[in-house]
Design a protein around this motif. Structure first.
Motif, PDB file in Angstrom:
ATOM      1  N   ASP A 136       0.737  -1.111   0.092  1.00  0.00           N
ATOM      2  CA  ASP A 136       0.074   0.115   0.030  1.00  0.00           C
ATOM      3  C   ASP A 136       0.766   1.341  -0.114  1.00  0.00           C
ATOM      4  N   VAL A 137       2.256   1.180   0.200  1.00  0.00           N
ATOM      5  CA  VAL A 137       2.898   2.359   0.448  1.00  0.00           C
ATOM      6  C   VAL A 137       3.046   3.363  -0.943  1.00  0.00           C
ATOM      7  N   SER A 138       2.959   2.629  -2.126  1.00  0.00           N
ATOM      8  CA  SER A 138       3.061   3.249  -3.380  1.00  0.00           C
ATOM      9  C   SER A 138       1.799   4.246  -3.484  1.00  0.00           C
ATOM     10  N   PHE A 139       0.558   3.583  -3.115  1.00  0.00           N
ATOM     11  CA  PHE A 139      -0.746   4.575  -3.168  1.00  0.00           C
ATOM     12  C   PHE A 139      -0.220   5.730  -2.077  1.00  0.00           C
ATOM     13  N   CYS A 140       0.017   5.255  -0.916  1.00  0.00           N
ATOM     14  CA  CYS A 140      -0.035   6.291  -0.095  1.00  0.00           C
ATOM     15  C   CYS A 140       1.191   7.417  -0.447  1.00  0.00           C
ATOM     16  N   VAL A 141       2.064   7.193  -1.066  1.00  0.00           N
ATOM     17  CA  VAL A 141       3.121   8.114  -1.489  1.00  0.00           C
ATOM     18  C   VAL A 141       2.537   9.127  -2.344  1.00  0.00           C
ATOM     19  N   TYR A 142       1.396   8.848  -3.275  1.00  0.00           N
ATOM     20  CA  TYR A 142       0.443   9.807  -4.122  1.00  0.00           C
ATOM     21  C   TYR A 142      -0.467  10.530  -3.244  1.00  0.00           C
ATOM     22  N   ASN A 143      -1.019   9.762  -2.203  1.00  0.00           N
ATOM     23  CA  ASN A 143      -1.853  10.657  -1.423  1.00  0.00           C
ATOM     24  C   ASN A 143      -3.013  11.347  -1.905  1.00  0.00           C
ATOM     25  N   THR A 144      -3.849  10.445  -2.554  1.00  0.00           N
ATOM     26  CA  THR A 144      -4.571  10.970  -3.375  1.00  0.00           C
ATOM     27  C   THR A 144      -5.884   9.814  -3.644  1.00  0.00           C
ATOM     28  N   THR A 145      -6.607   9.896  -4.772  1.00  0.00           N
ATOM     29  CA  THR A 145      -7.506   8.828  -4.972  1.00  0.00           C
ATOM     30  C   THR A 145      -6.911   8.111  -6.428  1.00  0.00           C
ATOM     31  N   ALA A 146      -6.958   6.871  -6.358  1.00  0.00           N
ATOM     32  CA  ALA A 146      -6.227   5.907  -7.446  1.00  0.00           C
ATOM     33  C   ALA A 146      -6.733   4.597  -7.727  1.00  0.00           C
ATOM     34  N   LEU A 147      -6.691   4.129  -8.868  1.00  0.00           N
ATOM     35  CA  LEU A 147      -6.699   2.829  -8.894  1.00  0.00           C
ATOM     36  C   LEU A 147      -5.216   2.083  -8.827  1.00  0.00           C
ATOM     37  N   ALA A 148      -5.123   1.052  -7.965  1.00  0.00           N
ATOM     38  CA  ALA A 148      -3.970   0.484  -7.771  1.00  0.00           C
ATOM     39  C   ALA A 148      -4.014  -0.994  -8.100  1.00  0.00           C
ATOM     40  N   GLN A 149      -2.935  -1.574  -9.322  1.00  0.00           N
ATOM     41  CA  GLN A 149      -2.934  -2.788  -9.777  1.00  0.00           C
ATOM     42  C   GLN A 149      -1.772  -3.462  -9.380  1.00  0.00           C
ATOM     43  N   GLY A 150      -1.434  -4.668  -9.917  1.00  0.00           N
ATOM     44  CA  GLY A 150      -0.169  -5.653  -9.678  1.00  0.00           C
ATOM     45  C   GLY A 150      -0.260  -6.015  -8.214  1.00  0.00           C
ATOM     46  N   ARG A 151       0.720  -5.542  -7.576  1.00  0.00           N
ATOM     47  CA  ARG A 151       0.246  -6.091  -5.891  1.00  0.00           C
ATOM     48  C   ARG A 151       0.062  -5.001  -5.242  1.00  0.00           C
ATOM     49  N   GLY A 152      -0.314  -3.873  -5.803  1.00  0.00           N
ATOM     50  CA  GLY A 152      -0.601  -2.571  -5.761  1.00  0.00           C
ATOM     51  C   GLY A 152       0.111  -1.519  -5.879  1.00  0.00           C
ATOM     52  N   GLU A 153       1.387  -1.802  -6.552  1.00  0.00           N
ATOM     53  CA  GLU A 153       2.366  -0.834  -6.928  1.00  0.00           C
ATOM     54  C   GLU A 153       2.213  -0.088  -8.246  1.00  0.00           C
ATOM     55  N   ARG A 154       1.264  -0.543  -9.074  1.00  0.00           N
ATOM     56  CA  ARG A 154       0.913   0.339 -10.306  1.00  0.00           C
ATOM     57  C   ARG A 154      -0.325   1.200 -10.037  1.00  0.00           C
ATOM     58  N   ILE A 155       0.039   2.302  -9.937  1.00  0.00           N
ATOM     59  CA  ILE A 155      -0.865   3.440  -9.544  1.00  0.00           C
ATOM     60  C   ILE A 155      -1.390   4.293 -10.902  1.00  0.00           C
ATOM     61  N   THR A 156      -2.595   4.444 -10.998  1.00  0.00           N
ATOM     62  CA  THR A 156      -3.397   5.425 -12.044  1.00  0.00           C
ATOM     63  C   THR A 156      -4.197   6.150 -11.015  1.00  0.00           C
ATOM     64  N   GLU A 157      -3.696   7.696 -11.119  1.00  0.00           N
ATOM     65  CA  GLU A 157      -4.407   8.375 -10.522  1.00  0.00           C
ATOM     66  C   GLU A 157      -5.924   8.735 -10.849  1.00  0.00           C
ATOM     67  N   LEU A 158      -6.925   9.064  -9.937  1.00  0.00           N
ATOM     68  CA  LEU A 158      -8.312   9.258 -10.278  1.00  0.00           C
ATOM     69  C   LEU A 158      -8.671  10.675  -9.572  1.00  0.00           C
ATOM     70  N   PRO A 159      -9.852  11.189 -10.312  1.00  0.00           N
ATOM     71  CA  PRO A 159     -10.237  12.437  -9.581  1.00  0.00           C
ATOM     72  C   PRO A 159     -10.716  12.190  -7.967  1.00  0.00           C
ATOM     73  N   PRO A 160     -10.750  13.165  -7.020  1.00  0.00           N
ATOM     74  CA  PRO A 160     -11.312  13.115  -5.848  1.00  0.00           C
ATOM     75  C   PRO A 160     -12.716  12.349  -5.935  1.00  0.00           C
ATOM     76  N   PRO A 161     -13.137  11.357  -5.109  1.00  0.00           N
ATOM     77  CA  PRO A 161     -14.785  10.902  -5.203  1.00  0.00           C
ATOM     78  C   PRO A 161     -15.795  12.017  -4.615  1.00  0.00           C
ATOM     79  N   PRO A 162     -16.926  11.753  -4.769  1.00  0.00           N
ATOM     80  CA  PRO A 162     -17.967  12.770  -4.514  1.00  0.00           C
ATOM     81  C   PRO A 162     -17.929  12.953  -2.872  1.00  0.00           C
ATOM     82  N   SER A 163     -17.935  14.248  -2.546  1.00  0.00           N
ATOM     83  CA  SER A 163     -17.686  14.533  -1.204  1.00  0.00           C
ATOM     84  C   SER A 163     -18.783  14.062  -0.281  1.00  0.00           C
TER      85      SER A 163
END
Length: 289
Positions: A136-163
């Motif tokens: 989960d560390v790769s996602f947490c580095v981005y500190n945003t909203t994202a799709l995480a694939q692979g073991r969790g290290e492949r990160i595709t950023e997404l817009p913030p979700p609805p508030s």
């Protein structure tokens, strides 16, 4: 010389496991976002070649069991640095909760050391370092909203979700992530609709987001820890718009648009769990308050 970093907790809006890989890891597809429940990390430069972990929480180890320690050691070893750091962790995220508290601390340490020691590393380089520490560390580095694939290290950023409001309840039980994955039977599991969740977020459709929350690990954890199901039912009966377990558990969260309803859910759980939180969804890079 010191820097401060905020280390927010994450929740899984969607968690799918696709198959077991030859390296014994599982191929995952997860939509994750951050919430306004966060640890605060202070990093102070030391001239001596050492890493010191300090915290007022008795649950925070001060050696290599701590992911922030591992992050600092990885940076020093990778770039041949002899300077040291003192890391103070102000703990707010419950431990062993499925909220990536330790991973977020490690990610905040990577971001903070990049600033403290003027390393000039890109977010992609920091995320690659994070992948060596934990899934989960790769996602947490981005500190945003994202799709995480692979073991969790492949990160595709997404817009913030609805508030919305997020009410979390963490029961006083420990869940082994390894055990949950070992007991997952993919042939009989119900897979969440990751594509629909991504579309809901991109189109800012709150009701559609709530309709498509899903966690393939939830039924496995519930079968071993019925208390997780009881918390889910309590939240649903109190009027949550959506309820889901985060990660491998045991924390359960509800999504709620109306603050009055969020308060009702929060109050209904206070006698049920010791650790209950009512926070806002973040989903974007959150600087220090």
């Amino acid at each position: 010389m010191y820097v401060l970093e905020k280390a927010p907790a994450k929740i899984n809006l969607s968690l799918d496991v696709l198959y077991k890989r030859p390296d014994d890891y599982h191929e995952v597809s997860m939509v994750m976002t951050t919430i306004d429940l966060a640890d605060r990390i202070e990093l102070r430069h030391l001239n001596s070649d050492q890493i010191i972990i300090d915290s007022e929480s008795r649950f925070v180890p001060n050696d290599e069991r701590n992911l922030a320690y591992r992050a600092a050691k990885l940076v020093k070893d990778t770039y041949g640095l002899s300077n040291g750091v003192k890391i103070f962790i102000e703990k707010q995220i419950p431990v062993a909760a499925g909220l990536a508290g330790g991973s977020s601390d490690a990610a905040a340490t990577l971001r903070g050391l990049n600033r403290l020691w003027s390393l000039g590393l890109s977010i992609e380089e920091l995320a690659a370092l994070g992948a060596k520490i934990g899934s989960d560390v790769s996602f947490c580095v981005y500190n945003t909203t994202a799709l995480a694939q692979g073991r969790g290290e492949r990160i595709t950023e997404l817009p913030p979700p609805p508030s919305c409001w997020v009410v979390l309840a963490k029961p006083s039980i420990g869940v082994s992530t390894q055990t949950i994955y070992q007991n997952l039977q993919l042939d009989h599991a119900e897979h969440p609709n990751t594509k629909a969740m991504i579309e809901a977020i991109k189109e800012n459709k709150y009701n559609r987001m709530c309709h498509n929350v899903g966690n393939i690990l939830e039924s496995v954890t519930i079968s071993k820890y019925p208390l997780v199901k009881q918390i889910k039912e309590q939240m649903e009966q109190s009027g949550a718009d959506a309820v889901l377990m985060s990660g491998s558990g045991p924390t359960v969260f509800s999504l709620v648009q109306k603050e009055t309803r969020a308060n009702r859910i929060y109050n209904s759980l206070r006698g049920f769990c010791d650790q209950v939180y009512m926070v806002r969804m973040l989903g974007y890079h959150s600087p220090l308050d």
